[in-house]
Design an enzyme around this catalytic site. Structure first.
Site, short mmCIF file in Angstrom:
data_model
loop_
_atom_site.label_atom_id
_atom_site.label_comp_id
_atom_site.label_asym_id
_atom_site.label_seq_id
_atom_site.Cartn_x
_atom_site.Cartn_y
_atom_site.Cartn_z
N TYR A 10 -43.91 34.36 -30.94
CA TYR A 10 -43.10 34.52 -29.68
C TYR A 10 -42.36 35.77 -29.49
CZ TYR A 10 -44.15 29.58 -28.54
OH TYR A 10 -44.49 28.55 -27.97
N ASN A 15 -41.78 21.15 -24.35
CA ASN A 15 -42.79 20.91 -23.29
C ASN A 15 -44.24 20.69 -23.98
OD1 ASN A 15 -43.07 23.40 -24.02
ND2 ASN A 15 -43.27 24.52 -22.13
N HIS A 66 -48.58 24.53 -26.07
CA HIS A 66 -48.57 25.99 -25.54
C HIS A 66 -49.93 26.34 -25.62
CE1 HIS A 66 -48.21 30.46 -25.88
NE2 HIS A 66 -49.46 30.31 -26.48
N GLU A 104 -53.24 35.29 -30.80
CA GLU A 104 -52.82 34.19 -31.18
C GLU A 104 -53.77 33.39 -32.01
OE1 GLU A 104 -49.97 33.66 -27.49
OE2 GLU A 104 -51.53 32.28 -27.59
N LYS A 152 -46.94 20.79 -29.74
CA LYS A 152 -45.44 21.00 -30.35
C LYS A 152 -44.73 20.26 -31.31
CE LYS A 152 -44.61 24.88 -26.91
NZ LYS A 152 -43.64 25.35 -26.00
P1 CMP Z 1 -44.64 28.40 -24.21
O1 CMP Z 1 -45.97 28.41 -23.35
O2 CMP Z 1 -44.98 27.91 -25.64
O3 CMP Z 1 -44.11 30.02 -24.03
C1 CMP Z 1 -42.84 30.37 -24.32
C2 CMP Z 1 -42.08 29.14 -24.42
O4 CMP Z 1 -40.73 29.29 -24.28
C3 CMP Z 1 -42.09 28.05 -23.53
O5 CMP Z 1 -43.60 27.82 -23.39
C4 CMP Z 1 -41.22 27.22 -23.31
O6 CMP Z 1 -41.36 25.95 -24.10
C5 CMP Z 1 -40.12 28.09 -23.68
N1 CMP Z 1 -39.05 28.38 -22.55
C6 CMP Z 1 -39.13 28.93 -21.60
N2 CMP Z 1 -38.09 28.82 -20.68
C7 CMP Z 1 -37.17 28.30 -21.60
C8 CMP Z 1 -36.01 27.87 -21.16
N3 CMP Z 1 -35.14 28.20 -20.08
N4 CMP Z 1 -35.09 27.28 -22.46
C9 CMP Z 1 -35.83 26.76 -23.37
N5 CMP Z 1 -37.18 27.33 -23.72
C10 CMP Z 1 -37.69 27.91 -22.62
#
Ligand code: CMP
Length: 140
Positions: free
Chosen positions: A51, A114, A117, A128, A11
Site C-alpha cells: 500500500y 471492505n 482488494h 501486485e 481481507k
Molecule cells: P483497497 O482497494 O484495498 O485500496 C486501498 C484501501 O484503503 C481501500 O481498499 C480501503 O480499504 C482503504 N481506505 C480507503 N479510504 C479509507 C478511509 N477513509 N479509511 C480507512 N481505509 C480507507
C-alpha cells in the site's frame, strides 16, 4: 479485449467471517477464473510495501494494521477484462456507495473493512501479482 490477470485479496474481515467460499462464488459467477490462491498472514513490511502509494494518507496506519490483523487470501484472477470486471464485481470502495449485489455491498463492514482488494490497472496488477506469486504458482 484480451485475456487479462488481476490481483485480489480477500481481507481479514472476510476470512474472519468464513466468507472465502461465498466471495469466490461471486467471482466465479462473474466469469473470472481463480488461477492462483493462497491463505497467508502478511507481514507489516509486506502490507506497507503493498500500500506504499497510500503512505501519506491519514488512514495508512489503520489500513496496514487491519491488513495484518488476521489471515488474508491472495489470488490471481484471469478472464476477459479481468481488471475492470473484478472492480465491477467488488463494487465501490465505500460499501455505502457500492451497487446492489456487489461483493462490498453484500459483505463489507465499512470503507476500511471492505472485504476485498482488486488491482486498478495493468501495471499495478502485474506488480501486485509479482509481490505474492511466482509464475509457476499460477495455473491458468
Ligand atoms: P483497497 O482497494 O484495498 O485500496 C486501498 C484501501 O484503503 C481501500 O481498499 C480501503 O480499504 C482503504 N481506505 C480507503 N479510504 C479509507 C478511509 N477513509 N479509511 C480507512 N481505509 C480507507
Amino acid at each position: 479485449m484480451a485475456r487479462e490477470r488481476t490481483f485480489s485479496i480477500l481481507k481479514p474481515d472476510a476470512t474472519e467471517r468464513n466468507l472465502t467460499g461465498a466471495i469466490n462464488a461471486m467471482i466465479e459467477q462473474a466469469g473470472l477464473r481463480i488461477v492462483a490462491q493462497k491463505r497467508v498472514r502478511i507481514t507489516k513490511e509486506q502490507a506497507e510495501r503493498f500500500y506504499a502509494v497510500h503512505k501519506e494518507r491519514p488512514f495508512f496506519g489503520e489500513l496496514v494494521a487491519f491488513m495484518i490483523s488476521g489471515p488474508v487470501v491472495v489470488q490471481v484472477l484471469e478472464g476477459e477484462n479481468a481488471i475492470s470486471k473484478y472492480r465491477e464485481v467488488m463494487g465501490a470502495t465505500d460499501p455505502a456507495k457500492a451497487a446492489a449485489n456487489t461483493i462490498r455491498k453484500v459483505h463489507a463492514r465499512s470503507i476500511g473493512e471492505n472485504s476485498v482488494h482488486g488491482s486498478d490497472a495493468p501495471d499495478t496488477a502485474e506488480r501486485e501479482i509479482a509481490q505474492f506469486f511466482s509464475e509457476n504458482e499460477i495455473v491458468g
